[in-house]
Design a protein around this motif. Structure first.
Motif, PDB file in Angstrom:
ATOM      1  N   UNK A  72     -15.254   0.147  -3.299  1.00 14.63           N
ATOM      2  CA  UNK A  72     -15.049   0.234  -4.749  1.00 14.63           C
ATOM      3  C   UNK A  72     -14.223   1.470  -5.110  1.00 14.63           C
ATOM      4  N   UNK A  73     -14.246   2.498  -4.267  1.00 19.15           N
ATOM      5  CA  UNK A  73     -13.414   3.678  -4.498  1.00 19.15           C
ATOM      6  C   UNK A  73     -11.936   3.307  -4.526  1.00 19.15           C
ATOM      7  N   UNK A  74     -11.531   2.369  -3.672  1.00 20.03           N
ATOM      8  CA  UNK A  74     -10.135   1.918  -3.656  1.00 20.03           C
ATOM      9  C   UNK A  74      -9.820   1.140  -4.928  1.00 20.03           C
ATOM     10  N   UNK A  75     -10.713   0.244  -5.303  1.00 19.29           N
ATOM     11  CA  UNK A  75     -10.446  -0.670  -6.411  1.00 19.29           C
ATOM     12  C   UNK A  75     -10.386   0.035  -7.755  1.00 19.29           C
ATOM     13  N   UNK A  76     -11.124   1.125  -7.935  1.00 20.32           N
ATOM     14  CA  UNK A  76     -11.111   1.824  -9.222  1.00 20.32           C
ATOM     15  C   UNK A  76      -9.805   2.565  -9.469  1.00 20.32           C
ATOM     16  N   UNK A  77      -9.033   2.845  -8.430  1.00 21.66           N
ATOM     17  CA  UNK A  77      -7.765   3.574  -8.582  1.00 21.66           C
ATOM     18  C   UNK A  77      -6.546   2.668  -8.482  1.00 21.66           C
ATOM     19  N   UNK A  78      -6.695   1.368  -8.725  1.00 27.75           N
ATOM     20  CA  UNK A  78      -5.548   0.476  -8.795  1.00 27.75           C
ATOM     21  C   UNK A  78      -5.237  -0.310  -7.545  1.00 27.75           C
ATOM     22  N   UNK A  79      -6.060  -0.202  -6.499  1.00 24.77           N
ATOM     23  CA  UNK A  79      -5.823  -0.971  -5.272  1.00 24.77           C
ATOM     24  C   UNK A  79      -6.475  -2.337  -5.424  1.00 24.77           C
ATOM     25  N   UNK A  80      -6.000  -3.110  -6.391  1.00 26.28           N
ATOM     26  CA  UNK A  80      -6.549  -4.430  -6.680  1.00 26.28           C
ATOM     27  C   UNK A  80      -5.409  -5.395  -6.963  1.00 26.28           C
ATOM     28  N   UNK A  81      -5.768  -6.657  -7.121  1.00 26.79           N
ATOM     29  CA  UNK A  81      -4.785  -7.674  -7.496  1.00 26.79           C
ATOM     30  C   UNK A  81      -4.121  -7.251  -8.800  1.00 26.79           C
ATOM     31  N   UNK A  82      -2.791  -7.269  -8.817  1.00 25.97           N
ATOM     32  CA  UNK A  82      -2.035  -6.844  -9.984  1.00 25.97           C
ATOM     33  C   UNK A  82      -1.682  -5.370  -9.986  1.00 25.97           C
ATOM     34  N   UNK A  83      -2.225  -4.604  -9.043  1.00 29.04           N
ATOM     35  CA  UNK A  83      -1.895  -3.191  -8.952  1.00 29.04           C
ATOM     36  C   UNK A  83      -0.640  -2.956  -8.125  1.00 29.04           C
ATOM     37  N   UNK A  84      -0.361  -1.704  -7.857  1.00 34.80           N
ATOM     38  CA  UNK A  84       0.801  -1.337  -7.048  1.00 34.80           C
ATOM     39  C   UNK A  84       0.371  -0.341  -5.991  1.00 34.80           C
ATOM     40  N   UNK A  85       1.094  -0.324  -4.884  1.00 31.33           N
ATOM     41  CA  UNK A  85       0.849   0.644  -3.823  1.00 31.33           C
ATOM     42  C   UNK A  85       2.191   1.127  -3.285  1.00 31.33           C
ATOM     43  N   UNK A  86       2.206   2.337  -2.770  1.00 30.14           N
ATOM     44  CA  UNK A  86       3.408   2.878  -2.135  1.00 30.14           C
ATOM     45  C   UNK A  86       3.443   2.405  -0.693  1.00 30.14           C
ATOM     46  N   UNK A  87       4.615   1.971  -0.250  1.00 28.06           N
ATOM     47  CA  UNK A  87       4.782   1.446   1.105  1.00 28.06           C
ATOM     48  C   UNK A  87       5.704   2.375   1.892  1.00 28.06           C
ATOM     49  N   UNK A  88       5.279   2.700   3.111  1.00 28.12           N
ATOM     50  CA  UNK A  88       6.075   3.524   4.012  1.00 28.12           C
ATOM     51  C   UNK A  88       6.257   2.726   5.300  1.00 28.12           C
ATOM     52  N   UNK A  89       7.508   2.441   5.657  1.00 28.17           N
ATOM     53  CA  UNK A  89       7.817   1.657   6.854  1.00 28.17           C
ATOM     54  C   UNK A  89       8.596   2.534   7.814  1.00 28.17           C
ATOM     55  N   UNK A  90       8.071   2.724   9.019  1.00 32.07           N
ATOM     56  CA  UNK A  90       8.696   3.565  10.042  1.00 32.07           C
ATOM     57  C   UNK A  90       9.042   4.946   9.487  1.00 32.07           C
ATOM     58  N   UNK A  91       8.093   5.553   8.802  1.00 27.99           N
ATOM     59  CA  UNK A  91       8.215   6.882   8.205  1.00 27.99           C
ATOM     60  C   UNK A  91       9.305   6.969   7.146  1.00 27.99           C
ATOM     61  N   UNK A  92       9.757   5.837   6.625  1.00 33.52           N
ATOM     62  CA  UNK A  92      10.750   5.805   5.550  1.00 33.52           C
ATOM     63  C   UNK A  92      10.087   5.244   4.293  1.00 33.52           C
TER      64      UNK A  92
END
Length: 178
Positions: A67-87
């Protein structure tokens, strides 16, 4: 008066080596400003941008309470930052988040194996998640590209947010052609 004297100077004033070096410098400057290279990277040549969905699996995420993840926007309709190969790629939409049940294989008396839910333990802080991210990717001859990095099944992707940073593995890609 000779064109080239004994010290290698033209008309007794300009050294031929200095003249050659100055000519090379002038040609390089002209080449940079008059004939610049093509714009964009090689990955952009012949590519088109299409919507993409990327399925990820997170195995063994050590967390006290999801629930700690979900309260800060890590849910359906939220956004997350993506890092691919350190980029860093930037933000991408979260289409779905699903907690996977933990199962164990239990041998049966007849020799068969049955998959049963893992018994709930008070100190089990390891979770498995399945995520679907949605965004836009460039399609090249080598496959889809998010940001400047190719995305393929089996590669790790780092997810970063307000109160989390963990790795996930790509398990499926879907190109949503329009």
């Amino acid at each position: 008066m000779a064109i080239l004297d004994s010290k290698g100077r033209l008309f007794g004033k300009i050294n031929i080596l200095d003249l050659g070096a100055a000519l090379v410098i002038v040609l390089v400057i002209l080449g940079i400003f008059i004939f610049p290279g093509g714009s964009g990277s090689v990955a952009q040549v012949g590519s088109k941008i299409v919507p993409i969905e990327v399925d990820l699996i997170v195995r063994g995420l050590n967390i006290l309470d999801t629930q700690q993840l979900y309260t800060q926007g890590f849910t359906k309709g939220g956004k997350t930052n993506v890092i691919i190969r350190n980029q860093p790629h930037g933000q991408i939409d979260i289409k779905s988040v699903e907690e996977l049940p933990r199962n164990v294989l239990v041998p049966q008396p007849d020799g068969s194996i049955k998959e049963l839910p893992e018994p709930n333990r008070a100190n089990n802080f390891s979770k498995d998640l399945r995520l679907t991210l949605a965004g836009k990717a460039k399609i090249t001859d080598q496959g889809p590209v998010l940001g400047n990095s190719k995305v393929k099944i089996g590669m790790p992707i780092e997810l970063d947010g307000f109160n989390y940073n963990f790795n996930a593995t790509v398990i499926d890609l879907r190109l949503l052609e329009k």
